[in-house]
Design a protein around this motif. Sequence first.
Motif, short mmCIF file in Angstrom:
data_model
loop_
_atom_site.label_atom_id
_atom_site.label_comp_id
_atom_site.label_asym_id
_atom_site.label_seq_id
_atom_site.Cartn_x
_atom_site.Cartn_y
_atom_site.Cartn_z
N LEU A 65 -4.26 1.45 -0.48
CA LEU A 65 -3.00 1.48 -1.22
C LEU A 65 -2.07 0.35 -0.78
N GLN A 66 -1.04 0.14 -1.57
CA GLN A 66 0.06 -0.74 -1.21
C GLN A 66 1.34 0.07 -1.40
N CYS A 67 2.45 -0.39 -0.83
CA CYS A 67 3.71 0.34 -1.04
C CYS A 67 3.99 0.49 -2.54
N SER A 119 1.54 7.93 4.12
CA SER A 119 1.11 7.46 2.80
C SER A 119 0.03 6.39 2.89
N MET A 120 0.13 5.51 3.91
CA MET A 120 -0.82 4.41 4.04
C MET A 120 -1.97 4.77 4.99
N ASN A 121 -2.00 6.01 5.47
CA ASN A 121 -3.07 6.53 6.32
C ASN A 121 -3.40 5.60 7.49
N TYR A 138 13.67 -6.71 2.30
CA TYR A 138 13.40 -6.63 0.86
C TYR A 138 14.10 -5.42 0.25
N ILE A 139 13.96 -4.26 0.90
CA ILE A 139 14.58 -3.04 0.34
C ILE A 139 16.11 -3.16 0.35
N THR A 140 16.65 -3.83 1.37
CA THR A 140 18.10 -4.02 1.43
C THR A 140 18.57 -4.94 0.30
C1 HEC Z 1 1.18 7.66 -1.57
C2 HEC Z 1 2.51 7.31 -2.03
C3 HEC Z 1 3.41 6.43 -1.19
C4 HEC Z 1 3.12 5.19 -0.63
C5 HEC Z 1 1.82 4.44 -0.71
C6 HEC Z 1 4.33 4.77 0.04
N1 HEC Z 1 5.32 5.69 -0.11
FE1 HEC Z 1 7.23 5.54 0.55
N2 HEC Z 1 7.66 7.37 -0.28
C7 HEC Z 1 6.79 8.13 -1.02
C8 HEC Z 1 7.46 9.34 -1.47
C9 HEC Z 1 6.82 10.44 -2.33
C10 HEC Z 1 8.79 9.25 -0.96
C11 HEC Z 1 9.92 10.28 -1.09
C12 HEC Z 1 9.49 11.57 -0.59
C13 HEC Z 1 9.78 12.03 0.78
O1 HEC Z 1 10.75 11.59 1.43
O2 HEC Z 1 9.03 12.96 1.20
C14 HEC Z 1 8.88 8.00 -0.24
C15 HEC Z 1 10.04 7.54 0.36
C16 HEC Z 1 10.19 6.29 0.95
C17 HEC Z 1 11.44 5.74 1.40
C18 HEC Z 1 12.80 6.40 1.22
C19 HEC Z 1 13.26 5.99 -0.16
C20 HEC Z 1 14.39 6.74 -0.82
O3 HEC Z 1 15.41 6.15 -1.15
O4 HEC Z 1 14.22 7.91 -1.14
C21 HEC Z 1 11.16 4.50 1.90
C22 HEC Z 1 12.15 3.52 2.46
C23 HEC Z 1 9.73 4.30 1.78
N3 HEC Z 1 9.17 5.41 1.19
C24 HEC Z 1 9.07 3.16 2.20
C25 HEC Z 1 7.71 2.92 1.98
C26 HEC Z 1 7.03 1.71 2.41
C27 HEC Z 1 7.69 0.56 3.12
C28 HEC Z 1 5.73 1.83 2.01
C29 HEC Z 1 4.58 0.89 2.28
C30 HEC Z 1 4.36 0.55 3.69
C31 HEC Z 1 5.60 3.12 1.33
N4 HEC Z 1 6.82 3.73 1.34
C32 HEC Z 1 4.44 3.58 0.77
C33 HEC Z 1 5.48 7.83 -1.30
C34 HEC Z 1 4.80 6.71 -0.88
#
Ligand code: HEC
Length: 315
Positions: A65-67, A119-121, A138-140
């Motif tokens: 996966l990727q973000c 998420s990225m295992n 980037y997010i900022t």
């Molecule tokens: C498999 C799905 C998945 C992947 C891949 C994933 N995320 Fe997420 N992420 C989520 C979910 C669903 C939430 C919100 C749910 C939670 O907080 O439980 C979240 C929430 C976030 C948040 C908080 C955002 C907000 O405003 O609610 C950030 C920051 C974030 N992720 C960063 C990342 C980054 C950086 C990566 C890659 C390294 C990444 N995520 C990869 C599913 C994923």
Amino acid sequence: MNKKKLVVTTALITLLSSFAYAAQEMAAPKTYPKGEIGKIVKLGEDIVNNTDTHPLTKDFVGNKLQCKSCHLKGADGKVGTGKGISSWIGTAATFPAWSKREKTVQTLQDRSNNCFMRSMNGKRPIIDTEASIAIAAYITWLSEGSKIKMNAKGPWSEHNTKLYPKAVKHFKKIQKNATHENYLAGKEIYKNQCASCHGVNGEGLATFPPLWGKDANGNWLSYNTGAGMSKLDKAAAWVKSNMPLGQGNSMSDQDVADVVLYMNAQERDSFDLKKRLLPKEEMGYYNSKVFEEKHTVESNFKALGLDLNKIKNGK
Ligand code: HEC
Ligand code: HEC
């Protein structure tokens, strides 16, 4: 102006400005910042697009996966500007934020780095390394113009807070009553509405990401059992809002609950927090009060009072 006219006008202005806010809310700024900060923002963008292959992050990822697989692109083609749940627009404006899971106040880097081990295992990257700073930058950047607003409810942007906790609660109620019949219904929905992109066995197809299982070499393909997406209620909230791709909010709640029941009953890697952290000498500061956390597919079902075996096999 008489009173009635004033009320109507005020309502109209409020409505129009909220549309303006929404339109502006779901797009990245038009230009990158100048100089070194701009370079770091672009590096972060490259990483969230290519997380599993990027030289700075590939060692911290244990799947395909990727973000961007979950933080979807919006109309402007930028990762994290999608309208649905898990958009990153405004996210930086909510941190530092309280997190119930870690029982500490988390920074944006903490929050992002935690996604690596779930998420990225993979493993949790070190705070203040180039990759960690670049992702936060980037997010900022996506939050430029958003008003800073602290969030006592959880580590989510104001946008996600409006949609996410309520949807999770709603789906939990539906999913608590799941049976083997719901599993079979979910299997059918998966075949008809998901498999064309995600593969009959959840293995992913071309640029469409995998949802579960292993590849031919025995490597896990998708998120593990510690990810938000592995929890039935959270995944349902996300899927309802974002899938099928480009058709968010088109499925009925029951269909979403059933297809997620099917998806999250399949095999994926287990989560044991201790094994996801780098050795103590290397990991830097881990901003958490919780050091014991384990989940399996079975325990994620049990969390909603469901027996995985009964749901899958009907006995
Ligand atoms: C498999 C799905 C998945 C992947 C891949 C994933 N995320 Fe997420 N992420 C989520 C979910 C669903 C939430 C919100 C749910 C939670 O907080 O439980 C979240 C929430 C976030 C948040 C908080 C955002 C907000 O405003 O609610 C950030 C920051 C974030 N992720 C960063 C990342 C980054 C950086 C990566 C890659 C390294 C990444 N995520 C990869 C599913 C994923
Ligand atoms: C038209 C193709 C398409 C269809 C149909 C579709 N998806 Fe997706 N899905 C995607 C793409 C593409 C992404 C990742 C976005 C990206 O990489 O830009 C994604 C991401 C996901 C993710 C998060 C990433 C991951 O791999 O775990 C889940 C979960 C998911 N989809 C579930 C579903 C479910 C359930 C259905 C059926 C109801 C469905 N999708 C239907 C294309 C599709």
